[in-house]
Design an enzyme around this catalytic site. Structure first.
Site, PDB file in Angstrom:
ATOM      1  CB  SER A 125      -0.845  -0.034   1.275  1.00 40.54           C
ATOM      2  OG  SER A 125      -1.443   1.207   1.522  1.00 40.54           O
ATOM      3  CE1 TYR A 149      -3.826  -2.682   5.784  1.00 39.83           C
ATOM      4  CE2 TYR A 149      -3.216  -0.403   5.323  1.00 39.83           C
ATOM      5  CZ  TYR A 149      -3.561  -1.665   4.876  1.00 39.83           C
ATOM      6  OH  TYR A 149      -3.619  -1.920   3.531  1.00 39.83           O
ATOM      7  CE  LYS A 153      -1.533  -4.536   3.479  1.00 42.86           C
ATOM      8  NZ  LYS A 153      -1.845  -5.800   2.850  1.00 42.86           N
TER       9      LYS A 153
HETATM   10  P1  NAD Z   1     -11.215  -6.511   1.424  1.00 42.21           P
HETATM   11  O1  NAD Z   1     -11.408  -6.502   2.894  1.00 42.21           O
HETATM   12  O2  NAD Z   1     -12.374  -6.182   0.563  1.00 42.21           O
HETATM   13  O3  NAD Z   1     -10.626  -7.936   0.965  1.00 42.21           O
HETATM   14  C1  NAD Z   1      -9.811  -8.725   1.785  1.00 42.21           C
HETATM   15  C2  NAD Z   1     -10.392 -10.127   1.761  1.00 42.21           C
HETATM   16  O4  NAD Z   1      -9.582 -10.982   2.566  1.00 42.21           O
HETATM   17  C3  NAD Z   1     -11.810 -10.200   2.330  1.00 42.21           C
HETATM   18  O5  NAD Z   1     -12.641 -10.918   1.452  1.00 42.21           O
HETATM   19  C4  NAD Z   1     -11.638 -10.928   3.660  1.00 42.21           C
HETATM   20  O6  NAD Z   1     -12.781 -11.690   3.983  1.00 42.21           O
HETATM   21  C5  NAD Z   1     -10.414 -11.789   3.375  1.00 42.21           C
HETATM   22  N1  NAD Z   1      -9.617 -12.151   4.548  1.00 42.21           N
HETATM   23  C6  NAD Z   1      -9.160 -11.343   5.536  1.00 42.21           C
HETATM   24  N2  NAD Z   1      -8.421 -12.053   6.401  1.00 42.21           N
HETATM   25  C7  NAD Z   1      -8.378 -13.332   5.953  1.00 42.21           C
HETATM   26  C8  NAD Z   1      -7.774 -14.522   6.407  1.00 42.21           C
HETATM   27  N3  NAD Z   1      -7.029 -14.547   7.522  1.00 42.21           N
HETATM   28  N4  NAD Z   1      -7.951 -15.657   5.689  1.00 42.21           N
HETATM   29  C9  NAD Z   1      -8.700 -15.662   4.568  1.00 42.21           C
HETATM   30  N5  NAD Z   1      -9.304 -14.561   4.087  1.00 42.21           N
HETATM   31  C10 NAD Z   1      -9.153 -13.407   4.770  1.00 42.21           C
HETATM   32  O7  NAD Z   1      -9.991  -5.547   1.116  1.00 42.21           O
HETATM   33  P2  NAD Z   1      -9.468  -4.987  -0.293  1.00 42.21           P
HETATM   34  O8  NAD Z   1      -9.782  -3.540  -0.339  1.00 42.21           O
HETATM   35  O9  NAD Z   1      -9.905  -5.865  -1.396  1.00 42.21           O
HETATM   36  O10 NAD Z   1      -7.906  -5.120  -0.049  1.00 42.21           O
HETATM   37  C11 NAD Z   1      -7.174  -6.251  -0.480  1.00 42.21           C
HETATM   38  C12 NAD Z   1      -5.731  -6.105  -0.057  1.00 42.21           C
HETATM   39  O11 NAD Z   1      -5.201  -4.898  -0.592  1.00 42.21           O
HETATM   40  C13 NAD Z   1      -5.521  -6.019   1.454  1.00 42.21           C
HETATM   41  O12 NAD Z   1      -4.354  -6.728   1.779  1.00 42.21           O
HETATM   42  C14 NAD Z   1      -5.342  -4.547   1.706  1.00 42.21           C
HETATM   43  O13 NAD Z   1      -4.562  -4.303   2.844  1.00 42.21           O
HETATM   44  C15 NAD Z   1      -4.624  -4.111   0.434  1.00 42.21           C
HETATM   45  N6  NAD Z   1      -4.841  -2.692   0.118  1.00 42.21           N
HETATM   46  C16 NAD Z   1      -6.103  -2.189   0.057  1.00 42.21           C
HETATM   47  C17 NAD Z   1      -6.290  -0.842  -0.216  1.00 42.21           C
HETATM   48  C18 NAD Z   1      -7.674  -0.229  -0.231  1.00 42.21           C
HETATM   49  O14 NAD Z   1      -7.788   0.981  -0.043  1.00 42.21           O
HETATM   50  N7  NAD Z   1      -8.734  -0.996  -0.471  1.00 42.21           N
HETATM   51  C19 NAD Z   1      -5.184  -0.027  -0.478  1.00 42.21           C
HETATM   52  C20 NAD Z   1      -3.909  -0.581  -0.437  1.00 42.21           C
HETATM   53  C21 NAD Z   1      -3.748  -1.932  -0.131  1.00 42.21           C
HETATM   54  C1  WQD Z   2      -9.023  10.100   1.302  1.00 41.71           C
HETATM   55  C2  WQD Z   2      -9.124  11.599   1.578  1.00 41.71           C
HETATM   56  C3  WQD Z   2      -9.302  12.150   3.913  1.00 41.71           C
HETATM   57  C4  WQD Z   2     -13.156  10.143   4.466  1.00 41.71           C
HETATM   58  C5  WQD Z   2      -6.655   4.933   3.274  1.00 41.71           C
HETATM   59  C6  WQD Z   2      -5.594   4.200   4.039  1.00 41.71           C
HETATM   60  C7  WQD Z   2      -4.510   3.712   3.102  1.00 41.71           C
HETATM   61  C8  WQD Z   2      -5.119   2.886   1.944  1.00 41.71           C
HETATM   62  C9  WQD Z   2      -6.254   3.617   1.289  1.00 41.71           C
HETATM   63  C10 WQD Z   2      -5.054   0.568   2.536  1.00 41.71           C
HETATM   64  C11 WQD Z   2      -8.292  12.070   2.762  1.00 41.71           C
HETATM   65  C12 WQD Z   2     -10.568  12.509   3.179  1.00 41.71           C
HETATM   66  C13 WQD Z   2     -11.981  10.659   3.965  1.00 41.71           C
HETATM   67  C14 WQD Z   2     -14.192  11.044   4.838  1.00 41.71           C
HETATM   68  C15 WQD Z   2     -12.810  12.877   4.144  1.00 41.71           C
HETATM   69  N1  WQD Z   2      -5.689   1.667   2.418  1.00 41.71           N
HETATM   70  N2  WQD Z   2     -11.813  11.995   3.789  1.00 41.71           N
HETATM   71  N3  WQD Z   2     -13.973  12.382   4.642  1.00 41.71           N
HETATM   72  O1  WQD Z   2      -6.746   7.963   4.091  1.00 41.71           O
HETATM   73  O2  WQD Z   2      -5.897   8.322   1.732  1.00 41.71           O
HETATM   74  O3  WQD Z   2      -6.043   6.047   2.628  1.00 41.71           O
HETATM   75  O4  WQD Z   2      -7.204   4.055   2.276  1.00 41.71           O
HETATM   76  O5  WQD Z   2      -3.898   0.351   2.366  1.00 41.71           O
HETATM   77  O6  WQD Z   2      -3.655   2.932   3.871  1.00 41.71           O
HETATM   78  O7  WQD Z   2      -5.019   5.094   4.987  1.00 41.71           O
HETATM   79  O8  WQD Z   2      -8.119   7.214   2.089  1.00 41.71           O
HETATM   80  O9  WQD Z   2     -10.482   7.409   1.422  1.00 41.71           O
HETATM   81  O10 WQD Z   2      -9.888   7.404   3.888  1.00 41.71           O
HETATM   82  O11 WQD Z   2      -9.295   9.393   2.495  1.00 41.71           O
HETATM   83  O12 WQD Z   2     -12.671  14.085   3.994  1.00 41.71           O
HETATM   84  O13 WQD Z   2     -15.266  10.641   5.321  1.00 41.71           O
HETATM   85  O14 WQD Z   2     -10.481  11.906   1.926  1.00 41.71           O
HETATM   86  O15 WQD Z   2      -8.996  13.123   4.865  1.00 41.71           O
HETATM   87  O16 WQD Z   2      -7.824  13.354   2.451  1.00 41.71           O
HETATM   88  P1  WQD Z   2      -6.649   7.504   2.712  1.00 41.71           P
HETATM   89  P2  WQD Z   2      -9.526   7.794   2.487  1.00 41.71           P
END
Ligand code: NAD
Ligand code: WQD
Length: 336
Positions: A125, A149, A153
């Site tokens: 991430s 979190y 990562k």
């Molecule tokens: P999500 O929660 O929708 O998907 C994760 C999936 O993993 C879910 O279906 C959950 O049920 C499953 N899961 C969790 N723990 C598990 C376990 N121990 N065993 C089996 N299944 C398990 O999340 P997402 O948004 O699809 O994110 C996927 C990956 O990408 C995550 O690792 C997350 O940290 C990373 N990521 C997400 C974002 C974001 O903003 N969505 C950004 C950067 C990185």
């Molecule tokens: C985006 C912008 C907030 C909600 C997070 C995790 C990051 C990654 C992606 C997993 C920011 C603003 C938000 C709201 C707002 N996830 N905001 N009102 O914080 O960039 O990233 O998700 O890896 O690790 O930290 O994403 O969508 O929460 O926020 O004003 O109700 O929107 O301040 O500027 P963020 P976000």
């Protein structure tokens, strides 16, 4: 036909990636414990692609189950999405985050090694860049994290580096996603938060549809174009094809590689609200509140490495992202 194990394949990014892989002709095996998703996403994947996949309901920390999967299926490579992802929650229950994300990945890697499957693409991430010193952020920027979190990562990136250094027959790719939004163009599949969303985009669509009263804009005093936070929003289907490109590149990869998956463009909170208002056809109410603790002003990717080495570039613009999110929200107001 190459068979790929997708951990967390029922979740938001995993399910969209299943579509891209099935459409590219891969066989797909999913393991998911459904802690943050529903099985319905699998039905949607099969409807969209007209293809079926194999599903194991269970936890990646269940070593016996993983061993059975590797015994049953000829897994060529793993795309590892499974994990917990809510920043705020990770501060409340850090042990669950370390247990799930770190211990879960260790179990997965041990079983992979046991079955001599040494190809993995890991969901990292942009959070590992902390408060970046420069934007756009290149992959070799300084890394720092401020919450459990993010620490999981960064730990996992380091664990994977150590693993690679110990045995260079592993092929490992770390993908650092920026802010994934959007939904599949069919409107059958999208992000399905279980409670009130933490992330901005699902919050906006829930206000737009009348489920929440107004958007809380967290701070308008940042040093950005309009004072609100700037992020690199990327369409989830672009992320999905990014995984496909990384998978295809993995075979010829000579070292552990890291790629940013972003568009390279930053949009502010107010710009995103404005864009979504145009898509839905009416103004969406918002109120400016205090900054959210831990937030940074600006974060967007230098995405040239992925373009040069993977031949991948984001195709969808911010309007496409808003349009597709809105279609999904209208079709499934309560998610799956
Ligand atoms: P999500 O929660 O929708 O998907 C994760 C999936 O993993 C879910 O279906 C959950 O049920 C499953 N899961 C969790 N723990 C598990 C376990 N121990 N065993 C089996 N299944 C398990 O999340 P997402 O948004 O699809 O994110 C996927 C990956 O990408 C995550 O690792 C997350 O940290 C990373 N990521 C997400 C974002 C974001 O903003 N969505 C950004 C950067 C990185
Ligand atoms: C985006 C912008 C907030 C909600 C997070 C995790 C990051 C990654 C992606 C997993 C920011 C603003 C938000 C709201 C707002 N996830 N905001 N009102 O914080 O960039 O990233 O998700 O890896 O690790 O930290 O994403 O969508 O929460 O926020 O004003 O109700 O929107 O301040 O500027 P963020 P976000």
């Amino acid at each position: 036909m190459k068979k790929i194990l997708i951990t967390g394949g029922c979740g938001y990014i995993g399910s969209h990636t299943c579509i891209a892989l099935l459409e590219a002709g891969y066989d797909v095996v999913v393991i998911d414990n459904l802690i943050n998703s529903r099985k319905k996403s699998l039905e949607a994947i099969e409807t969209v692609t007209g293809k079926s996949l194999t599903f194991y309901q269970g936890d990646i920390r269940d070593k016996e189950l993983l061993e059975n999967i590797f015994k049953q299926e000829q897994i060529e490579a793993v795309i590892h999405f499974a994990g917990l992802k809510a920043v705020g929650e990770s501060v409340e229950i850090p042990l669950e985050y370390y247990q799930n994300n770190v211990a879960g990945t260790l179990t997965l890697l041990e079983v992979m090694r046991q079955y001599n499957c040494k190809k993995i693409i890991f969901s990292s991430s942009a959070t590992v860049y902390g408060d970046p010193e420069i934007n756009p952020i290149p992959e070799d920027a300084k890394l720092s994290v401020t919450n459990p979190y993010g620490r999981t990562k960064l730990m996992l990136e380091n664990i994977l580096r150590d693993l690679y250094h110990s045995d260079q027959t592993w092929k490992i790719t770390l993908l650092r996603y920026f802010n994934p939004i959007g939904a599949h163009q069919s409107g059958l599949l999208g992000e399905s938060p279980q409670d009130i969303p933490n992330n901005l985009l699902p919050y906006i669509t829930q206000v737009a549809i009348g489920q929440l009263p107004y958007i809380r804009v967290f701070g308008q005093d940042y040093p950005t174009k309009d004072g609100t936070g700037v992020r690199d929003y990327i369409h989830v289907m672009d992320l999905a094809t990014g995984h496909l490109a990384a998978l295809e590149h993995l075979e010829n990869q000579q070292s552990l590689e890291v790629y940013n998956l972003g568009t390279g463009q930053g949009y502010s909170v107010l710009e995103l609200i404005q864009m979504m208002s145009e898509v839905v056809g009416h103004p969406i109410p918002y109120k400016v509140l205090e900054r959210r603790p831990g937030d940074i002003a600006t974060c967007f990717a230098n995405a040239t490495k992925a373009e040069q080495e993977l031949g991948w570039k984001a195709q969808f613009d911010i309007k496409d992202m808003c349009r597709d999110s809105w279609r999904w929200q209208q079709n499934y107001p309560k998610g799956f």
